[in-house]
Write a protein that holds these residues in place. Structure first.
Motif, short mmCIF file in Angstrom:
data_model
loop_
_atom_site.label_atom_id
_atom_site.label_comp_id
_atom_site.label_asym_id
_atom_site.label_seq_id
_atom_site.Cartn_x
_atom_site.Cartn_y
_atom_site.Cartn_z
N TRP A 1 0.83 -1.21 0.00
CA TRP A 1 0.00 0.00 0.00
C TRP A 1 0.87 1.26 0.00
CZ3 TRP A 1 -0.63 4.07 3.48
CH2 TRP A 1 -1.67 4.96 3.15
N ALA B 1 -7.68 7.20 1.18
CA ALA B 1 -6.78 6.84 2.28
C ALA B 1 -7.36 5.74 3.14
CB ALA B 1 -6.46 8.06 3.12
N LEU B 2 -8.69 5.71 3.27
CA LEU B 2 -9.35 4.66 4.04
C LEU B 2 -9.66 3.43 3.20
CD1 LEU B 2 -11.91 6.84 6.05
CD2 LEU B 2 -9.87 5.73 6.96
N ALA C 1 -9.46 12.29 -1.36
CA ALA C 1 -8.21 11.92 -0.70
C ALA C 1 -8.47 11.15 0.59
CB ALA C 1 -7.38 13.17 -0.42
N ALA C 2 -9.44 11.61 1.39
CA ALA C 2 -9.76 10.93 2.64
C ALA C 2 -10.35 9.55 2.39
CB ALA C 2 -10.73 11.79 3.46
N LEU D 1 -0.74 4.53 -1.64
CA LEU D 1 -0.51 5.89 -1.15
C LEU D 1 -0.33 6.87 -2.29
CD1 LEU D 1 -0.13 7.76 1.27
CD2 LEU D 1 2.29 7.11 1.30
N THR E 1 -8.23 2.42 -0.04
CA THR E 1 -7.19 1.68 -0.77
C THR E 1 -6.48 0.63 0.10
OG1 THR E 1 -5.73 3.61 -0.41
CG2 THR E 1 -6.79 3.39 -2.57
N CYS F 1 -3.65 7.95 -3.55
CA CYS F 1 -4.28 8.93 -2.66
C CYS F 1 -3.73 10.33 -2.88
CB CYS F 1 -4.07 8.52 -1.19
SG CYS F 1 -4.74 6.91 -0.75
N LEU F 2 -2.44 10.42 -3.16
CA LEU F 2 -1.81 11.73 -3.37
C LEU F 2 -2.10 12.29 -4.75
CD1 LEU F 2 1.68 11.00 -1.72
CD2 LEU F 2 -0.28 12.20 -0.72
#
Length: 222
Positions: A103, A136-137, A132-133, A108, A139, A111-112
């Motif tokens: 991950w 982040a939860l 993004a939030a 990550l 993926t 997410c970015l």
């Protein structure tokens, strides 16, 4: 046990850095899939924003599945998984370290990258932040569930063909809650209605998936 976890994590991160070309290809695939999708439709800003939640999550799903074959296959082919299997160290801990490294190397980055791509396509800052939030939860759950399917199909010559069939039904809640959080942000509603269930799914996956991965690996390397 913590030293074993950190050693496996450090090793897989170093391998991921050496294979950064494949990681960049995955990221480029995600960006191009999201950016080029409007060319297939009307291309109007309103239409793009309407389909963007589902588009982001489907792109993240496909990009994650493309990287799953690198999770256990190299270790399986060079015998490292056999050594993990025979080691007295908990296989659950090793599996969790490998998924975390996967991950950090791949999920990550998605997410970015997603907020920047969305802002470039005309999404609001609130919607980009919600994406993004949610990613982040969500993926990490994609990686954990995908690792189960990868471990189950490890010894099959064409396991990648079965991987999607095995894991896609388990991905559905993540896609629903993640896209729901983004739609709520687009409508000016609280994004918590999608993020809290997604956080619950993540906690459930962290608590149960490593055990399932370890069991699948024991079967795959026998």
């Amino acid at each position: 046990m913590l030293s074993v976890f950190l050693a496996v994590l450090r090793r897989d991160l170093c391998i991921g850095w050496r294979e950064r070309g494949a990681v960049l290809h995955q990221l480029l695939f995600f960006v191009l899939l999201v950016a080029l999708f409007p060319l297939a439709g009307s291309g109007s800003p309103g239409g793009v924003r309407t389909v963007m939640p589902g588009l982001i999550w489907m792109a993240a799903l496909v990009a994650t599945m493309l990287s799953l074959q690198r999770l256990f296959r190299p270790d399986y082919e060079d015998g490292t998984l056999v050594q993990y299997r025979l080691s007295p160290e908990p296989l659950v801990l090793i599996a969790l370290a490998k998924v975390l490294a996967h991950w950090l190397v791949s999920g990550l980055l998605l997410c970015l990258a997603a907020p920047g791509v969305m802002l470039a396509m005309g999404a609001s800052p609130d919607m980009a932040g919600a994406a993004a939030a949610a990613l982040a939860l969500g993926t990490p759950v994609l990686s954990l569930i995908g690792a189960i399917g990868t471990a189950l199909t490890l010894s099959l010559p064409r396991g990648g063909l079965l991987l999607g069939i095995l894991v896609f039904p388990l991905y559905v809640p993540v896609l629903i809650f993640g896209a729901g959080a983004m739609r709520a942000a687009a409508l000016g509603l609280p994004v918590s209605q999608g993020l809290w269930p997604l956080a619950g799914v993540l906690l459930l996956a962290v608590a149960t998936a490593p055990w399932a991965i370890a069991a699948a690996l024991r079967i795959g390397v026998e």
